[in-house]
Design an enzyme around this catalytic site. Structure first.
Site, PDB file in Angstrom:
ATOM      1  CE1 TYR A   1      12.492  48.160  44.955  1.00  0.00           C
ATOM      2  CE2 TYR A   1      13.647  50.258  44.721  1.00  0.00           C
ATOM      3  CZ  TYR A   1      13.015  49.164  44.154  1.00  0.00           C
ATOM      4  OH  TYR A   1      12.912  49.076  42.790  1.00  0.00           O
TER       5      TYR A   1
ATOM      6  CG  ASP B   1      34.761  37.758  32.468  1.00  0.00           C
ATOM      7  OD1 ASP B   1      34.236  37.754  33.605  1.00  0.00           O
ATOM      8  OD2 ASP B   1      34.467  36.921  31.594  1.00  0.00           O
TER       9      ASP B   1
ATOM     10  CE  LYS C   1      31.702  31.498  37.496  1.00  0.00           C
ATOM     11  NZ  LYS C   1      30.468  32.057  36.938  1.00  0.00           N
TER      12      LYS C   1
HETATM   13  N1  F0G Z   1      32.675  35.168  32.985  1.00  0.00           N
HETATM   14  C1  F0G Z   1      33.325  34.021  33.265  1.00  0.00           C
HETATM   15  C2  F0G Z   1      34.803  33.947  33.082  1.00  0.00           C
HETATM   16  C3  F0G Z   1      32.598  32.903  33.729  1.00  0.00           C
HETATM   17  O1  F0G Z   1      33.249  31.773  34.008  1.00  0.00           O
HETATM   18  C4  F0G Z   1      31.198  33.007  33.903  1.00  0.00           C
HETATM   19  C5  F0G Z   1      30.409  31.866  34.358  1.00  0.00           C
HETATM   20  C6  F0G Z   1      30.570  34.234  33.586  1.00  0.00           C
HETATM   21  C7  F0G Z   1      31.350  35.287  33.140  1.00  0.00           C
HETATM   22  C8  F0G Z   1      29.090  34.425  33.710  1.00  0.00           C
HETATM   23  O2  F0G Z   1      28.717  34.487  35.032  1.00  0.00           O
HETATM   24  O3  F0G Z   1      27.237  32.507  35.410  1.00  0.00           O
HETATM   25  O4  F0G Z   1      27.309  34.427  37.019  1.00  0.00           O
HETATM   26  O5  F0G Z   1      26.234  34.688  34.812  1.00  0.00           O
HETATM   27  N2  F0G Z   1      30.853  30.679  34.417  1.00  0.00           N
HETATM   28  C9  F0G Z   1      30.174  29.495  34.924  1.00  0.00           C
HETATM   29  C10 F0G Z   1      30.968  28.256  34.607  1.00  0.00           C
HETATM   30  C11 F0G Z   1      28.726  29.376  34.577  1.00  0.00           C
HETATM   31  O6  F0G Z   1      30.427  27.152  34.861  1.00  0.00           O
HETATM   32  O7  F0G Z   1      32.100  28.350  34.147  1.00  0.00           O
HETATM   33  P1  F0G Z   1      27.293  34.005  35.587  1.00  0.00           P
END
Ligand code: F0G
Length: 463
Positions: free
Chosen positions: A71, A214, A257
């Site tokens: 944990y 981001d 990703k």
């Molecule tokens: N920032 C970017 C640039 C993203 O493309 C995504 C998610 C997120 C934040 C949020 O992340 O899904 O892990 O909560 N993109 C996906 C897409 C869902 O299909 O483009 P997450």
């Protein structure tokens, strides 16, 4: 264009079900013409998203077995910290369960109520979390991003002059945060140059504003810098990644990703001493929303797989194959006269559905028309990134006309082969050849108030 051969071989396979056109017509009708309502098993090639749909390596699967499920203070947590410190050069690292969890933890701390946050382009969930924290989200992407047919390098960049003007007009006291999205998902996975990251950071510093990266697709962005930006051809991907992150104070990351896993996220703070109060608050929000700081909503095995994926993604051969795969498809489509956001970005092909169906107005959702056709044609699942996704203006209730009407083919990492890409190209070309015969689009018969595209019901408009 030649297909860049895979720098791996396949050791385990997952059978996918073949369906007939007749069956697919029934499935999509039963799904109310919303691709999110389809069962995964009724899809042949799933390009709905590149998020969490990646194939893990044998090392990652072995890591899953080694995951330490303590944990507090698990070995897998420390392995993830060591990897992330080394890769990003940030002092404080916080695992969370996915990207939007990182946003939920960080944004309420950085965003002051009534203030504005400015980004090259916000992704839907980052925009939502700015707004949930009481802020307003403003995009400042360069103009080239808005012209799909125009080939330019680094179409994901921030328009630095516009950023400066926006800060001046608003007054710096009314701005909370600058967000740099790398790569720029909403503009078609377009990369951001190092020069742009550097200039934005310098400008932010001159105003005393924090920069949050981001960083969902940080490695794909680094590959474009190495390939296309002057002065970076001889630098390693690792060096480029470290420099990218040096132009930020904080990062939020969906690890679904570029960490090549199925679940996970990260938060980073570069200077832990300077931002001691921020780190304190991150820990406390994390404990409230995600779980104790040393697991942040993940199993130990997930942290182990993430740590390994972060080292695999910076391999240049992998990135050349990854981006090469998309360029192979992009070239086939352009040869056939299909307009896409070009040059090809990092994680998908964004087809300009408006130019394929110029006779279908935005309020009949050309991006959705093409997505449904692709499913019926070849069992390929994609999504609309356009007016259907944008929804209605919250004040007037009227349908918004999106900047673009794209159909996005988002490609999972290490999953599909050259033959699958040929199926995608052939399906799109067949649809283009009969595009004139598809006369009308869709109407919405039911929709929820927010983020409607996930759940809405649609119906084809009869001629
Ligand atoms: N920032 C970017 C640039 C993203 O493309 C995504 C998610 C997120 C934040 C949020 O992340 O899904 O892990 O909560 N993109 C996906 C897409 C869902 O299909 O483009 P997450």
């Amino acid at each position: 264009m030649k297909y860049v051969a895979e720098p791996f071989r396949i050791k385990m396979v997952e059978t996918i079900r073949m369906t007939t056109r007749e069956e697919r017509e029934q499935y999509i009708k039963d799904a109310h013409y919303n691709l999110f309502n389809l069962r995964g098993e009724d899809v042949y090639i799933d390009l709905l998203t590149d998020s969490g749909t990646n194939a893990m390596s044998q090392e990652q699967w072995a890591g899953i077995l080694r995951g330490d499920e303590a944990y507090a203070g698990a070995k897998s947590y420390y392995k993830l910290l060591d990897t992330a410190h080394e890769l990003f050069g940030y002092e404080y690292i916080q695992p969370v369960h996915q990207g939007r969890a990182a946003e939920k933890v960080v944004f309420p701390i950085l965003v002051k109520k009534g203030n504005v946050c400015i980004s090259n382009m916000f992704f839907d969930t980052t925009r939502a979390h700015v707004e949930l924290a009481g802020g307003k989200a403003v995009d400042c992407v360069v103009a080239e991003a808005k012209d799909p047919a125009m080939k330019a390098k680094f179409k994901g960049n921030m328009d630095v002059e516009k950023l400066r003007r926006t800060i001046e007009e608003l007054g710096v006291e009314n701005v909370s945060l600058i967000v740099m999205t790398i790569t720029n998902n909403s503009a078609g996975g377009q990369p951001v140059s190092m020069k742009n990251l550097k200039e934005v950071y310098a400008l932010a510093q001159s105003y005393g504003l924090p920069v949050c990266i981001d960083a969902a697709r940080f490695a794909e962005n680094a590959y474009f810098i190495q390939r296309d930006e002057e002065g970076y051809a001889e630098r390693s991907i690792e060096e480029i990644v470290k420099e990218e992150f040096s132009y930020g104070d904080v990062f939020t990351m969906s690890a679904k990703k570029d960490a090549i896993v199925n679940i996970g996220g990260l938060i980073g703070v570069r200077d832990e001493k300077k931002h001691a109060e921020l780190v304190e608050k991150i820990k406390s929000n994390c404990i409230n929303f995600e779980g104790f700081v040393t697991y942040g909503g993940l199993a130990g095995r997930d942290m182990e797989a993430m740590a390994i994926g972060l080292t695999e993604v910076v391999d240049r051969d992998y990135l050349a194959y990854r981006i090469g795969q998309l360029e192979y498809l992009g070239a086939k489509l352009e040869e056939a006269g299909i307009v896409i956001q070009s040059p090809v970005g990092g994680h998908g092909i964004f087809v300009d559905a408006r130019s394929m169906f110029p006779h279908i107005p935005y309020y009949e959702f050309p991006g959705q028309v093409l997505a449904v056709e692709l499913y019926k044609e070849a069992g390929i699942r994609t999504c609309d990134i356009g007016s259907y996704m944008m929804g209605n203006d919250p004040e007037t209730g009227k349908q918004i006309q999106a900047e673009f009407d794209f159909t996005r083919l988002a490609v999972p990492r290490r999953v599909y082969t050259q033959a699958h890409f040929d199926v995608m190209a052939e399906a799109l070309i067949n649809i283009k050849n009969r595009a004139k015969d598809i006369k009308r689009g869709y109407k919405i018969t039911w929709e929820p108030k927010i983020l409607r595209h996930f759940q809405a019901h649609l119906e084809p408009i009869e001629e």
